[in-house]
Write a protein that holds these residues in place. Structure first.
Motif, mmCIF file in Angstrom:
data_model
loop_
_atom_site.group_PDB
_atom_site.id
_atom_site.type_symbol
_atom_site.label_atom_id
_atom_site.label_comp_id
_atom_site.label_asym_id
_atom_site.label_seq_id
_atom_site.Cartn_x
_atom_site.Cartn_y
_atom_site.Cartn_z
ATOM 1 N N TRP A 1 3.718 39.759 19.066
ATOM 2 C CA TRP A 1 2.388 39.213 19.332
ATOM 3 C C TRP A 1 2.349 37.711 19.068
ATOM 4 O O TRP A 1 1.806 36.927 19.852
ATOM 5 C CB TRP A 1 1.361 39.935 18.466
ATOM 6 N N ARG A 2 2.993 37.296 17.958
ATOM 7 C CA ARG A 2 3.015 35.873 17.607
ATOM 8 C C ARG A 2 3.840 35.081 18.630
ATOM 9 O O ARG A 2 3.475 33.946 19.000
ATOM 10 C CB ARG A 2 3.583 35.687 16.202
ATOM 11 N N ARG A 3 4.963 35.634 19.090
ATOM 12 C CA ARG A 3 5.770 34.952 20.091
ATOM 13 C C ARG A 3 4.994 34.771 21.391
ATOM 14 O O ARG A 3 5.030 33.686 22.005
ATOM 15 C CB ARG A 3 7.045 35.755 20.343
ATOM 16 N N LYS A 4 4.304 35.850 21.783
ATOM 17 C CA LYS A 4 3.512 35.770 23.009
ATOM 18 C C LYS A 4 2.412 34.727 22.876
ATOM 19 O O LYS A 4 2.114 33.967 23.826
ATOM 20 C CB LYS A 4 2.905 37.140 23.320
ATOM 21 N N ARG A 5 1.844 34.636 21.682
ATOM 22 C CA ARG A 5 0.764 33.680 21.451
ATOM 23 C C ARG A 5 1.276 32.251 21.545
ATOM 24 O O ARG A 5 0.610 31.348 22.099
ATOM 25 C CB ARG A 5 0.131 33.943 20.088
ATOM 26 N N ARG A 6 2.496 32.004 21.012
ATOM 27 C CA ARG A 6 3.083 30.657 21.097
ATOM 28 C C ARG A 6 3.344 30.276 22.535
ATOM 29 O O ARG A 6 3.117 29.134 22.958
ATOM 30 C CB ARG A 6 4.399 30.602 20.292
ATOM 31 N N ARG A 7 3.884 31.218 23.321
ATOM 32 C CA ARG A 7 4.178 30.947 24.740
ATOM 33 C C ARG A 7 2.904 30.597 25.496
ATOM 34 O O ARG A 7 2.877 29.688 26.334
ATOM 35 C CB ARG A 7 4.838 32.144 25.372
ATOM 36 N N ASN A 8 1.856 31.333 25.197
ATOM 37 C CA ASN A 8 0.576 31.064 25.866
ATOM 38 C C ASN A 8 0.030 29.699 25.480
ATOM 39 O O ASN A 8 -0.634 29.017 26.280
ATOM 40 C CB ASN A 8 -0.459 32.146 25.540
ATOM 41 N N ALA A 9 0.320 29.321 24.217
ATOM 42 C CA ALA A 9 -0.161 28.019 23.755
ATOM 43 C C ALA A 9 0.562 26.869 24.453
ATOM 44 O O ALA A 9 0.011 25.787 24.644
ATOM 45 C CB ALA A 9 0.017 27.903 22.250
#
Length: 465
Positions: A456-464
């Motif tokens: 979830w955190r990795r996906k959030r960074r990519r989206n950022a």
């Protein structure tokens, strides 16, 4: 002056006697509460001469739970206040705040009245000899060793409500209810348990497994329960451990009779009988005949005499010859038992007529020992180390099937596998079966949760980005 001194001494003596009387009455009342609650049976180790000093290993599906020293010593409950004592007895909470396991039947003792708790506390503090004996520590496997988990179990299942008389019923019925579901805690053994080892409130007193033994249905149902027993037979059974043509106490019930029930006043035993005969009947599916009506005499010697030559070897090959060699000398070749029924009849016997054969198997394996004012009953256990020719699981199964087919419920069959489980202490409930997988399951759940968080955190960074 002399007369004045004598009169003063007489007055002081009279006052002293009057002052002691309430204490003596309270001490006696507390002792009666302790007897009715069967405290000594669990809190005195087998063979110990120090009553209430603890160390008795109580077999539970989760492991062995050792009873504690409850004498008024420093290693016992000598430093307990009455409030702390009450919390332990009725709420399952020790003075140090730790939770007790419900092997201590606080779920039933919660019904104990304030008057009875006060008398019981007085008895233990004033009438019991203090014994300085350290407690043997209970060491259950994870997660059952986490005592704080009992807080949540108690919130879900423990009934903290005080006992309330039912004014629509007689005083005798109310006393019986108080004993069965409170002091004598019959409900803790005779009520089946759920997945989390809680009593099934919709099946009170309907019977259930109790380690190697089976606590039978004691509702008023005439087929599955005790509805076909007279009040007099119930009283006789509770007082002596035997009701002719019905049943004999063994295992935990024999301990209850020996240590507690036989000492209750006749009025209490009658009250228990009155209450049990009034309970809602619960019929076990498929049962059409009371367990004690099964069977009839059958002389085993007629079928095996002369079958083999006198010098033959290895002839103990089936149930009838094993019965003849191990059982018939006491229970008689026709299964009718001894004249005084110290060795009971095997027909018209609940242990052989029940659909659950555990009590028959356990009696063969572990024996029966019961001592009452009516006499001592002793049957050796055929799995005992002191028994020269210990029986194998298959041999016990053969004997059991011979007895069931000829003297008991012929529809029941016993396998060596059944005997092995009884020898081990009974089939473990689902919660105990799951124990080896609980810790790996928790670890796996944490790993999965961490992986989900990481993704979830990795996906959030990519989206950022």
């Amino acid at each position: 002056m002399k007369h004045f001194v004598m009169a003063s001494l007489a007055a002081l003596f009279t006052f002293g006697v009057q002052a002691e009387t309430p204490d003596a009455d309270l001490l006696h009342k507390g002792e009666q509460v302790a007897i009715a609650s069967d405290c000594q049976a669990c809190h005195t180790a087998p063979g110990s001469k120090s009553a209430f000093s603890g160390g008795y290993g109580i077999a539970s599906p989760m492991g062995t739970i050792y009873s504690t020293n409850i004498t008024p010593s420093a290693t016992g409950i000598g430093n307990y206040s009455e409030a702390e004592f009450s919390n332990a007895v009725r709420l399952g909470k020790r003075a140090d705040g730790a939770s007790l396991y419900p092997a201590m039947p606080y779920t039933s003792y919660s019904k104990m009245t304030d008057e009875d708790v006060h008398a019981l506390y007085f008895y233990f503090m004033r009438g019991v000899k203090p014994i300085d004996q350290a407690n043997q520590q209970t060491d259950l496997p994870f997660p059952f060793n986490l005592r704080f988990s009992m807080v949540f179990w108690n919130l879900l299942f423990a009934d903290k409500g005080a006992y309330q008389n039912d004014n629509s019923q007689s005083p005798e019925w109310n006393r019986g209810n108080y004993l069965v579901n409170g002091l004598a805690h019959c409900n803790t053994c005779h009520t089946p348990r759920g997945v989390l080892m809680q009593e099934k409130s919709d099946q009170p007193l309907a019977g259930g497994p109790l380690g190697s033994w089976y606590a039978p249905n004691i509702t008023s149902d005439p087929i599955s329960g005790i509805g076909g027993w007279s009040n007099q037979e119930l009283v006789q059974y509770l007082k002596t451990g035997r009701a002719e043509g019905k049943n004999q106490a063994a295992g935990g019930m024999a301990e209850a009779v020996e240590n507690s029930l036989q000492y209750l006043p006749e009025s209490d035993l009658n009250a228990i009988a009155v209450y049990l005969k009034s309970t809602a009947p619960i019929r076990e599916s498929g049962e059409t005949q009371p367990a004690y009506q099964h069977g009839q005499p059958m002389d085993v010697e007629n079928s095996i005499r002369g079958r083999n030559p006198n010098n033959a070897n290895h002839t103990l090959s089936n149930g009838e010859v094993l019965f003849s060699g191990n059982c018939a000398s006491c229970h008689q070749p026709d299964g009718a038992g001894s004249a005084n029924q110290a060795y009971p009849s095997l027909f018209h016997n609940t242990a052989t007529g029940m659909r659950n054969p555990d009590n028959l198997i356990a009696a063969i394996l572990f024996g029966v020992q019961r001592k009452t004012a009516a006499g001592e009953v002793l049957m050796p256990g055929f799995s005992s180390p002191s028994y020269v020719d210990k029986l194998t699981d298959q041999q016990v199964a053969e004997i059991s099937n011979f007895v069931l087919h000829n003297y008991g419920n012929a529809d029941v069959r016993v396998t060596a596998w059944d005997v092995a489980w009884v020898r081990k202490g009974g089939h473990p409930p689902l919660l105990a079966q799951a124990q080896p997988w609980i810790l790996p399951g928790i670890i796996a759940a944490i790993v999965v949760l961490l992986v989900i968080i990481a993704l979830w955190r990795r996906k959030r960074r990519r989206n950022a980005l």
